[in-house]
Design an enzyme around this catalytic site. Structure first.
Site, PDB file in Angstrom:
ATOM      1  N   GLY A   1       0.818  -1.203   0.000  1.00  0.00           N
ATOM      2  CA  GLY A   1       0.000   0.000   0.000  1.00  0.00           C
ATOM      3  C   GLY A   1       0.848   1.246   0.000  1.00  0.00           C
ATOM      4  O   GLY A   1       2.077   1.208   0.132  1.00  0.00           O
TER       5      GLY A   1
ATOM      6  N   GLY B   1       0.377   5.241   1.647  1.00  0.00           N
ATOM      7  CA  GLY B   1      -0.410   6.219   2.364  1.00  0.00           C
ATOM      8  C   GLY B   1      -0.041   7.633   1.976  1.00  0.00           C
ATOM      9  O   GLY B   1       0.711   7.861   1.023  1.00  0.00           O
TER      10      GLY B   1
ATOM     11  N   MET C   1       1.855   9.649   3.414  1.00  0.00           N
ATOM     12  CA  MET C   1       3.229  10.057   3.711  1.00  0.00           C
ATOM     13  C   MET C   1       4.277   9.007   3.352  1.00  0.00           C
ATOM     14  O   MET C   1       5.452   9.207   3.623  1.00  0.00           O
ATOM     15  CB  MET C   1       3.364  10.417   5.195  1.00  0.00           C
ATOM     16  N   GLY C   2       3.870   7.879   2.781  1.00  0.00           N
ATOM     17  CA  GLY C   2       4.881   6.891   2.438  1.00  0.00           C
ATOM     18  C   GLY C   2       4.311   5.551   2.038  1.00  0.00           C
ATOM     19  O   GLY C   2       3.100   5.361   1.986  1.00  0.00           O
TER      20      GLY C   2
ATOM     21  N   VAL D   1       3.836   1.323   2.355  1.00  0.00           N
ATOM     22  CA  VAL D   1       3.606   0.317   3.387  1.00  0.00           C
ATOM     23  C   VAL D   1       3.990  -1.043   2.823  1.00  0.00           C
ATOM     24  O   VAL D   1       3.600  -1.397   1.703  1.00  0.00           O
ATOM     25  CB  VAL D   1       2.129   0.300   3.846  1.00  0.00           C
TER      26      VAL D   1
ATOM     27  N   LYS E   1       5.612   0.888   7.644  1.00  0.00           N
ATOM     28  CA  LYS E   1       5.413   2.101   6.852  1.00  0.00           C
ATOM     29  C   LYS E   1       6.681   2.937   6.854  1.00  0.00           C
ATOM     30  O   LYS E   1       7.239   3.226   7.917  1.00  0.00           O
ATOM     31  CB  LYS E   1       4.250   2.916   7.420  1.00  0.00           C
TER      32      LYS E   1
ATOM     33  N   ASP F   1      -8.612  13.345   8.172  1.00  0.00           N
ATOM     34  CA  ASP F   1      -8.772  12.660   6.882  1.00  0.00           C
ATOM     35  C   ASP F   1      -9.671  11.426   7.032  1.00  0.00           C
ATOM     36  O   ASP F   1      -9.342  10.348   6.535  1.00  0.00           O
ATOM     37  CB  ASP F   1      -7.410  12.276   6.320  1.00  0.00           C
TER      38      ASP F   1
END
Length: 508
Positions: A21, A23, A25-26, A28, A44, A147
């Protein structure tokens, strides 16, 4: 999707397997915790393009936030470790969860009212924990997620609790610190952002409540309550500020939403924060009577109903010589001298010459036995591995004139006594309940034998193995509080309703 990080070892402990995945900010990754064997975790990393000092600090804040919130609520993804890679990229380690995002579920089909209520309650419990805040340097700071949207809610199947909702991605969460600098740039998701969030104002919990309202509407209809003319900041700004939310009847004339629920969701969508519910706790209070009316927590009731119908948990007849010898042994025991003559409950191992038996001992007043014997209409075991490995071993007693009595016992999986009892429960598949009268503590007033289902036995054995090697990231009391809150806030009302319905019909 493969990249150069696949199969890489991290911190001499984690072996990266594949990216799963990405996200806000980065990236996973799925990884294997080599210290714990084949235990899977999610890791992450902060994106390479975001390696500024300010964003490093924010990333650390995200890890700290999730670690503390995971100790307060099982409805927030748990963080168990943190570090910096060899190439100086910050990372943190989370529990690996198999499931579907709420967005995937809703896009396939809107939720039924009972399922909506069960999932929504869990999301609210997780949000309430965030809004209550975490402790930093001795000071309490509420947390705003900023969010909330369906893709940030993961729905997993828990072997004990059934359908379980987890809030993900606190990457842009903001601590409500007095005097803290507020960013003037927009961060969030346009379709779910509150009017005040789009204006760059300082936010409080009511901004998350607006986003929750958007998501609640979508959970029931599959559509958004407001629509932007263009998928741009300006388009969504006008929609959130000027557009009246569509009614459920307009979006789906066949959908029958209770007026109380529709009023609640519409109040969450008010443009003015002062007109929204004051807190997530207020939303939970509004949802409670709706759950009572419309199916009462599908996640819990399905699991409990299955457990109650699958196997009777109390043996009412002796099972040959083995059962008889165990009961005979129990009749010879006395209330321990180191325990007070008081209404207390504690677990203990009964040690016979040829076997060991897990048991629960309970002291009751003499009047408790006047209406006849007790039965056990329900039992279950719930486990958390974080912040500290702990099992809640729950037994419910029933007597006709006395009603229900709750017997929670907590087994610490880092202590030999807790490991022994949990292991014995898994091996034997049953346990004894020894009930004593406070006026005659020298002898057992009633003996019950409760059974444990085969799937539960399997879990108990796994918990012991995992608990021995699992690193504790908090205190035993924190895990007790976590399990106790889940029992009181989610499990107990549903168990009680199910038991009472069963008792009034066919169980006895």
């Amino acid at each position: 999707m493969s990249d150069s990080n696949d199969q890489r070892k991290l911190d001499n402990r984690y072996r990266l397997i594949e990216q799963i995945g990405q996200g806000s900010m980065g990236r996973v990754y799925l990884a294997e915790d080599m210290l714990l064997g084949d235990v899977k975790v999610a890791i992450k990393f902060l994106a390479q393009t975001l390696l500024t000092e300010r964003l490093r600090e924010r990333f650390v804040q995200e890890a700290t936030t999730c670690a503390q919130l995971g100790q307060k609520s099982i409805h927030v993804v748990r963080v168990t470790d943190y570090g910096v890679s060899e190439d100086e990229v910050p990372f943190y380690v989370m529990e690996y969860l198999k499931g579907k995002s709420l967005g995937e579920i809703v896009s396939a089909q809107p939720l039924t009212i009972p399922r909506f209520l069960a999932i929504c309650r869990q999301i609210c419990l997780g949000l309430m924990a965030a809004h209550e805040g975490i402790v930093i340097k001795g000071q309490q700071f509420p947390i705003i997620h900023r969010d909330i949207k369906p893709s940030n809610i993961l729905i997993v199947q828990d072997p004990t609790l059934g359908e379980l909702a987890k809030i993900l991605d606190f990457g842009i969460a903001k601590l409500m610190q007095s005097g803290a600098d507020q960013t003037n740039c927009f961060m969030g998701t346009l379709a779910y952002a509150s009017p005040e969030q789009m204006e760059g104002h300082e936010l409080d919990s009511r901004s998350d409540i607006y986003s929750l309202g958007i998501m609640m509407f979508q959970m029931l209809t599959g559509r958004l309550p407001v629509r932007a003319e263009t998928n741009s900041f300006g388009g969504w700004y006008r929609a959130h500020h000027n557009q009246t939310p569509r009614s459920f009847a307009l979006v789906d004339p066949t959908l029958k939403v209770p007026k109380r629920l529709e009023a609640l969701i519409m109040s969450c969508l008010e443009k003015d924060p002062d007109n929204r519910p004051k807190s997530v706790k207020a939303i939970l209070e509004e949802l409670a009577p709706l759950e009572e009316r419309f199916g009462a927590g599908l996640r819990i009731s399905r699991q409990i109903g299955h457990a109650l119908s699958r196997v009777p948990v109390t043996k009412t007849k002796r099972e040959g010589k083995r059962q008889g010898s165990e009961d005979q042994f129990c009749r010879l025991v006395s209330w321990p001298k180191d325990k007070p003559i008081a209404e207390i409950v504690f677990p203990q191992v009964l040690r016979m010459s040829d076997r060991q038996i897990p048991s629960i001992w309970m002291m009751l007043p003499p009047t408790a036995f006047e209406s006849g014997g007790f039965r056990v209409p329900y039992n279950n075991c719930i486990c958390t591995m974080s912040p500290h490995p702990m099992v809640l071993w729950l037994t419910v007693l029933y007597a006709k004139e006395q009603g229900l009595r709750w017997l929670p016992c907590y087994l610490d999986l880092k202590q030999s006594a807790g490991q022994e009892l949990t292991g014995l429960l898994g091996q034997t598949g049953r346990y004894k309940l020894l009930l004593f009268s406070s006026d005659e503590p020298q002898k057992c007033a009633q003996i019950l034998t409760a059974s444990i289902t085969l799937p539960q036995c399997k879990l108990l054995k796994e918990w012991v193995t995992f608990g021995r090697v699992q690193m504790s990231v908090g205190s035993p009391q924190q895990s007790k509080d976590l399990l106790r809150n889940e029992l009181n806030n989610a499990l107990k009302p549903k168990i009680q309703k199910t038991i009472e319905t069963t008792l009034s019909s066919t169980y006895f």
